[in-house]
Design a protein around this motif. Sequence first.
Motif, PDB file in Angstrom:
ATOM      1  N   TRP A 278       9.951   2.448   7.694  1.00 19.04           N
ATOM      2  CA  TRP A 278       9.354   2.439   9.032  1.00 19.04           C
ATOM      3  C   TRP A 278       9.166   0.985   9.480  1.00 19.04           C
ATOM      4  O   TRP A 278       8.698   0.137   8.731  1.00 19.04           O
ATOM      5  CB  TRP A 278       8.013   3.172   8.989  1.00 19.04           C
ATOM      6  N   ASP A 279       9.546   0.685  10.719  1.00 26.64           N
ATOM      7  CA  ASP A 279       9.557  -0.697  11.202  1.00 26.64           C
ATOM      8  C   ASP A 279       8.197  -1.371  11.132  1.00 26.64           C
ATOM      9  O   ASP A 279       8.103  -2.570  10.840  1.00 26.64           O
ATOM     10  CB  ASP A 279      10.084  -0.743  12.641  1.00 26.64           C
ATOM     11  N   CYS A 280       7.124  -0.629  11.388  1.00 26.29           N
ATOM     12  CA  CYS A 280       5.790  -1.240  11.432  1.00 26.29           C
ATOM     13  C   CYS A 280       5.321  -1.734  10.062  1.00 26.29           C
ATOM     14  O   CYS A 280       4.408  -2.559   9.984  1.00 26.29           O
ATOM     15  CB  CYS A 280       4.775  -0.252  12.000  1.00 26.29           C
ATOM     16  N   TRP A 281       5.938  -1.219   8.999  1.00 28.53           N
ATOM     17  CA  TRP A 281       5.547  -1.695   7.677  1.00 28.53           C
ATOM     18  C   TRP A 281       5.841  -3.177   7.519  1.00 28.53           C
ATOM     19  O   TRP A 281       5.183  -3.865   6.710  1.00 28.53           O
ATOM     20  CB  TRP A 281       6.261  -0.922   6.576  1.00 28.53           C
ATOM     21  N   SER A 282       6.820  -3.707   8.252  1.00 32.17           N
ATOM     22  CA  SER A 282       7.155  -5.128   8.143  1.00 32.17           C
ATOM     23  C   SER A 282       5.972  -5.998   8.540  1.00 32.17           C
ATOM     24  O   SER A 282       5.708  -7.038   7.924  1.00 32.17           O
ATOM     25  CB  SER A 282       8.370  -5.460   9.013  1.00 32.17           C
ATOM     26  N   ILE A 283       5.228  -5.567   9.559  1.00 29.59           N
ATOM     27  CA  ILE A 283       4.059  -6.327  10.008  1.00 29.59           C
ATOM     28  C   ILE A 283       2.969  -6.284   8.948  1.00 29.59           C
ATOM     29  O   ILE A 283       2.374  -7.306   8.589  1.00 29.59           O
ATOM     30  CB  ILE A 283       3.546  -5.764  11.349  1.00 29.59           C
ATOM     31  N   VAL A 284       2.709  -5.093   8.439  1.00 26.90           N
ATOM     32  CA  VAL A 284       1.663  -4.942   7.419  1.00 26.90           C
ATOM     33  C   VAL A 284       2.031  -5.727   6.163  1.00 26.90           C
ATOM     34  O   VAL A 284       1.176  -6.350   5.525  1.00 26.90           O
ATOM     35  CB  VAL A 284       1.436  -3.454   7.092  1.00 26.90           C
ATOM     36  N   ALA A 285       3.324  -5.705   5.795  1.00 25.87           N
ATOM     37  CA  ALA A 285       3.760  -6.425   4.599  1.00 25.87           C
ATOM     38  C   ALA A 285       3.551  -7.928   4.745  1.00 25.87           C
ATOM     39  O   ALA A 285       3.179  -8.609   3.773  1.00 25.87           O
ATOM     40  CB  ALA A 285       5.233  -6.129   4.323  1.00 25.87           C
ATOM     41  N   ARG A 286       3.777  -8.481   5.952  1.00 24.43           N
ATOM     42  CA  ARG A 286       3.544  -9.913   6.159  1.00 24.43           C
ATOM     43  C   ARG A 286       2.064 -10.258   6.022  1.00 24.43           C
ATOM     44  O   ARG A 286       1.712 -11.360   5.590  1.00 24.43           O
ATOM     45  CB  ARG A 286       4.055 -10.327   7.541  1.00 24.43           C
ATOM     46  N   LEU A 287       1.210  -9.317   6.384  1.00 29.38           N
ATOM     47  CA  LEU A 287      -0.234  -9.554   6.309  1.00 29.38           C
ATOM     48  C   LEU A 287      -0.815  -9.205   4.942  1.00 29.38           C
ATOM     49  O   LEU A 287      -1.990  -9.489   4.684  1.00 29.38           O
ATOM     50  CB  LEU A 287      -0.957  -8.715   7.376  1.00 29.38           C
ATOM     51  N   SER A 288      -0.013  -8.588   4.073  1.00 30.64           N
ATOM     52  CA  SER A 288      -0.556  -8.027   2.835  1.00 30.64           C
ATOM     53  C   SER A 288      -1.164  -9.091   1.921  1.00 30.64           C
ATOM     54  O   SER A 288      -2.189  -8.848   1.283  1.00 30.64           O
ATOM     55  CB  SER A 288       0.537  -7.246   2.093  1.00 30.64           C
ATOM     56  N   TYR A 289      -0.547 -10.278   1.850  1.00 32.23           N
ATOM     57  CA  TYR A 289      -1.086 -11.322   0.966  1.00 32.23           C
ATOM     58  C   TYR A 289      -2.443 -11.804   1.464  1.00 32.23           C
ATOM     59  O   TYR A 289      -3.381 -11.974   0.668  1.00 32.23           O
ATOM     60  CB  TYR A 289      -0.099 -12.474   0.851  1.00 32.23           C
ATOM     61  N   CYS A 290      -2.562 -12.013   2.758  1.00 30.50           N
ATOM     62  CA  CYS A 290      -3.853 -12.423   3.320  1.00 30.50           C
ATOM     63  C   CYS A 290      -4.895 -11.314   3.144  1.00 30.50           C
ATOM     64  O   CYS A 290      -6.056 -11.591   2.833  1.00 30.50           O
ATOM     65  CB  CYS A 290      -3.693 -12.772   4.798  1.00 30.50           C
ATOM     66  N   ALA A 291      -4.476 -10.078   3.347  1.00 35.59           N
ATOM     67  CA  ALA A 291      -5.403  -8.957   3.178  1.00 35.59           C
ATOM     68  C   ALA A 291      -5.878  -8.858   1.733  1.00 35.59           C
ATOM     69  O   ALA A 291      -7.048  -8.564   1.472  1.00 35.59           O
ATOM     70  CB  ALA A 291      -4.736  -7.648   3.611  1.00 35.59           C
ATOM     71  N   TYR A 292      -4.971  -9.114   0.788  1.00 41.51           N
ATOM     72  CA  TYR A 292      -5.350  -9.081  -0.620  1.00 41.51           C
ATOM     73  C   TYR A 292      -6.401 -10.145  -0.925  1.00 41.51           C
ATOM     74  O   TYR A 292      -7.342  -9.907  -1.676  1.00 41.51           O
ATOM     75  CB  TYR A 292      -4.116  -9.293  -1.488  1.00 41.51           C
ATOM     76  N   ASN A 293      -6.243 -11.319  -0.339  1.00 43.91           N
ATOM     77  CA  ASN A 293      -7.192 -12.401  -0.572  1.00 43.91           C
ATOM     78  C   ASN A 293      -8.548 -12.151   0.050  1.00 43.91           C
ATOM     79  O   ASN A 293      -9.582 -12.521  -0.522  1.00 43.91           O
ATOM     80  CB  ASN A 293      -6.625 -13.722  -0.026  1.00 43.91           C
ATOM     81  N   ILE A 294      -8.581 -11.509   1.204  1.00 37.64           N
ATOM     82  CA  ILE A 294      -9.809 -11.465   1.986  1.00 37.64           C
ATOM     83  C   ILE A 294     -10.609 -10.177   1.830  1.00 37.64           C
ATOM     84  O   ILE A 294     -11.811 -10.145   2.102  1.00 37.64           O
ATOM     85  CB  ILE A 294      -9.477 -11.701   3.483  1.00 37.64           C
ATOM     86  N   HIS A 295      -9.986  -9.088   1.354  1.00 43.00           N
ATOM     87  CA  HIS A 295     -10.661  -7.797   1.442  1.00 43.00           C
ATOM     88  C   HIS A 295     -11.890  -7.693   0.542  1.00 43.00           C
ATOM     89  O   HIS A 295     -12.888  -7.055   0.928  1.00 43.00           O
ATOM     90  CB  HIS A 295      -9.679  -6.652   1.140  1.00 43.00           C
ATOM     91  N   VAL A 296     -11.874  -8.314  -0.641  1.00 48.93           N
ATOM     92  CA  VAL A 296     -13.043  -8.245  -1.526  1.00 48.93           C
ATOM     93  C   VAL A 296     -14.210  -9.015  -0.916  1.00 48.93           C
ATOM     94  O   VAL A 296     -15.376  -8.597  -1.032  1.00 48.93           O
ATOM     95  CB  VAL A 296     -12.686  -8.782  -2.921  1.00 48.93           C
ATOM     96  N   THR A 297     -13.922 -10.131  -0.252  1.00 50.51           N
ATOM     97  CA  THR A 297     -14.979 -10.882   0.432  1.00 50.51           C
ATOM     98  C   THR A 297     -15.627 -10.035   1.513  1.00 50.51           C
ATOM     99  O   THR A 297     -16.863 -10.048   1.674  1.00 50.51           O
ATOM    100  CB  THR A 297     -14.394 -12.166   1.044  1.00 50.51           C
ATOM    101  N   ILE A 298     -14.822  -9.280   2.249  1.00 48.81           N
ATOM    102  CA  ILE A 298     -15.367  -8.393   3.284  1.00 48.81           C
ATOM    103  C   ILE A 298     -16.215  -7.290   2.651  1.00 48.81           C
ATOM    104  O   ILE A 298     -17.288  -6.934   3.162  1.00 48.81           O
ATOM    105  CB  ILE A 298     -14.224  -7.789   4.122  1.00 48.81           C
ATOM    106  N   ILE A 299     -15.757  -6.744   1.535  1.00 51.58           N
ATOM    107  CA  ILE A 299     -16.524  -5.703   0.841  1.00 51.58           C
ATOM    108  C   ILE A 299     -17.868  -6.251   0.387  1.00 51.58           C
ATOM    109  O   ILE A 299     -18.915  -5.611   0.573  1.00 51.58           O
ATOM    110  CB  ILE A 299     -15.722  -5.167  -0.357  1.00 51.58           C
ATOM    111  N   ARG A 300     -17.866  -7.430  -0.195  1.00 53.28           N
ATOM    112  CA  ARG A 300     -19.127  -8.028  -0.648  1.00 53.28           C
ATOM    113  C   ARG A 300     -20.062  -8.297   0.520  1.00 53.28           C
ATOM    114  O   ARG A 300     -21.270  -8.056   0.423  1.00 53.28           O
ATOM    115  CB  ARG A 300     -18.838  -9.336  -1.407  1.00 53.28           C
ATOM    116  N   TYR A 301     -19.514  -8.806   1.620  1.00 50.59           N
ATOM    117  CA  TYR A 301     -20.354  -9.126   2.777  1.00 50.59           C
ATOM    118  C   TYR A 301     -20.980  -7.873   3.380  1.00 50.59           C
ATOM    119  O   TYR A 301     -22.193  -7.828   3.634  1.00 50.59           O
ATOM    120  CB  TYR A 301     -19.528  -9.866   3.831  1.00 50.59           C
ATOM    121  N   THR A 302     -20.174  -6.853   3.620  1.00 51.78           N
ATOM    122  CA  THR A 302     -20.708  -5.627   4.229  1.00 51.78           C
ATOM    123  C   THR A 302     -21.697  -4.935   3.299  1.00 51.78           C
ATOM    124  O   THR A 302     -22.701  -4.376   3.759  1.00 51.78           O
ATOM    125  CB  THR A 302     -19.561  -4.660   4.568  1.00 51.78           C
TER     126      THR A 302
END
Length: 633
Positions: A544-568
């Motif tokens: 699916w074409d939209c996966w290309s966008i998510v895949a480009r963001l995946s590395y940043c999302a991997y880095n940031i998601h635990v910080t968001i979990i801790r903050y919330t």
Amino acid sequence: MSSKMLNIFLLLFIFGESYGVIYKLNETDYQRMPALFKFDNYEECLSKPEGIYCTTKFEIIKTTPNPVYDMIVEFSKHTVKHYNHSKLFYGVCLSDNRNQTNISTWDLKQSVEARLNESFWSEHRLRTKITDISCSNEKEDFKLDIGDAIVGIACLILILLNVVASFCDLYFGDENNKNTEWYHYFSIRCNWRRLMEPFDETNPRLRPLKCLNGLRSVLMCLVILMHTSFPVFVCNDNPRYLEQWFDNIYYHLLFNATFIMQIFIVISGFLFIYNQQISDESNEITWKNLPKRTLERWLRLTPPYAVILALTSTWFRHVASGPFWPEVAGSEIRDCRKYWWQHLLYIHNYINNSDCLIQSWYIAADIQLFIFGLIIYLACRTPRSRKIVLPTFFFIGIAIVAAHTYLENLDGTVIVTPEHIRNQFMGDPTFLKVYRRSHTNIPSYILGMGAGYLFYYWQKINLNLDKSKKYKMLCWMLGPLPVVLGSGIMVMASYFYMDAPRSSVMLRTMYAATAKPVFGLLFTVLICAMIMKLENVFRTIFEWDCWSIVARLSYCAYNIHVTIIRYTASLSTVPFQQSIMAMVQYYIFILVVSLLLSIPLWLLVEEPMNRVWKLYLRSSSKTTQVQEKIKLK
């Protein structure tokens, strides 16, 4: 006699040790134990002029014979399913301190311990011993230090650079993205176009790899799902409900989802070897290029990671406060300020007892395995040498895991227990010594490298598998079968959660040595089936074409998601309420916010810095080639 000896051997093989333990408690007996988590009203406490709110960890102690205490100890021994109910986490309001400026931490500890002792003695005939305490009030001022200033100025410069570059591109740039001026690399408009552009299907060699975008994106969503359950285990209003999760076989797909990271490792090895062989067609790599290629990988991964690391070490401690803040985020901030240099060198996955960006072990392992793979690539130039070296290192990797497990008496896999989650796995030797280190993940990386060699060779000889498509049922099974068998391997790990004594070290060693390699092999088969278009069940979804966008963001999302979990999680002032619906809502929220915050991180940091490094290294390489030609002349 021989049959009895055989039975004894089998019992010792399956169960290595036995001891008195309580596996189950009825509701009445469970309620006799002190509450595991209990918190006074935070807002009401701090609304008082003299109010001080303290969160404390403490142990309960018996000074006289006490059947409730004995029951707690025996129940807590079943660590794979139960919390340690002798170690409690409370929030206590001290509202009778008239002169707060003269109150020391020792005074507060004494006051809290006295109150707890009074309560526990009257209700349970038990005493308490505080092991950790943190107190705060709204009057406390946050002071900036030199680290805050440096990181703040650096972030401000980076933002201004992107803003200025965007205005320059808006007024002086062209619409076709062909401008090569400096501002073109930092222009938000240009980088947004790159983020939104579809996968390049004009290149026939890269077109089959489109499905990997979808696979990486789905795996990233599953990783975030696994991590969103952590705050609930740290402090909740119904620990019995969570302990009962471990009796449900379906939840073990979540608890054992740590296997998912093996798929990332396979993909990393595959893409490294395949891309390197394509690169060698125009510019063959030599041993002289080893430092440069290592530097390229470091520069590729470091910018967004360094930003998250810097913000966590400095400004993150100012953004929130609450009763759970010291427990959820305090240790991470402290460790990041202390061990930041280990993270920038990517050696922190070999340093134990650090809670800083705990998910980043994979980034360190990826760089280490990249160097390992590059050395093998340079050393093995012929197909014959690869056929010898790759299987050799595959079995060496299996032997390494087996040796660790057997000699150090480790678990067969990472056991996701309530206490391990509560302590962020810092006390789990299996996580620290096997799960997150690069040399214990060699087999999956070797599988990825082998798949990369094969795919490149198949394309080179123009392999046609149309005849194989006649076996439609077999081709169809190449999709669901690896997923089903891989899920089966994950569910098999539920054996180690049984209401029984700990399994023997031999059984744990066998599972540890084989589970991850077999899991990696199954998904290597799936990846090869998708890119060779033999499998059409998952491939059509992952392309699916939209996966290309998510895949480009995946590395940043991997880095940031635990910080968001801790903050919330730190924003809550009461123990977390758990239900399936609440967990689903929280997961969707974390997933959406992680992807949204990944967009500016990708636009302002990852993509512009990546393009600048590529430009610099490319120009440096051309200069070196010219100098070598001059020397030859």
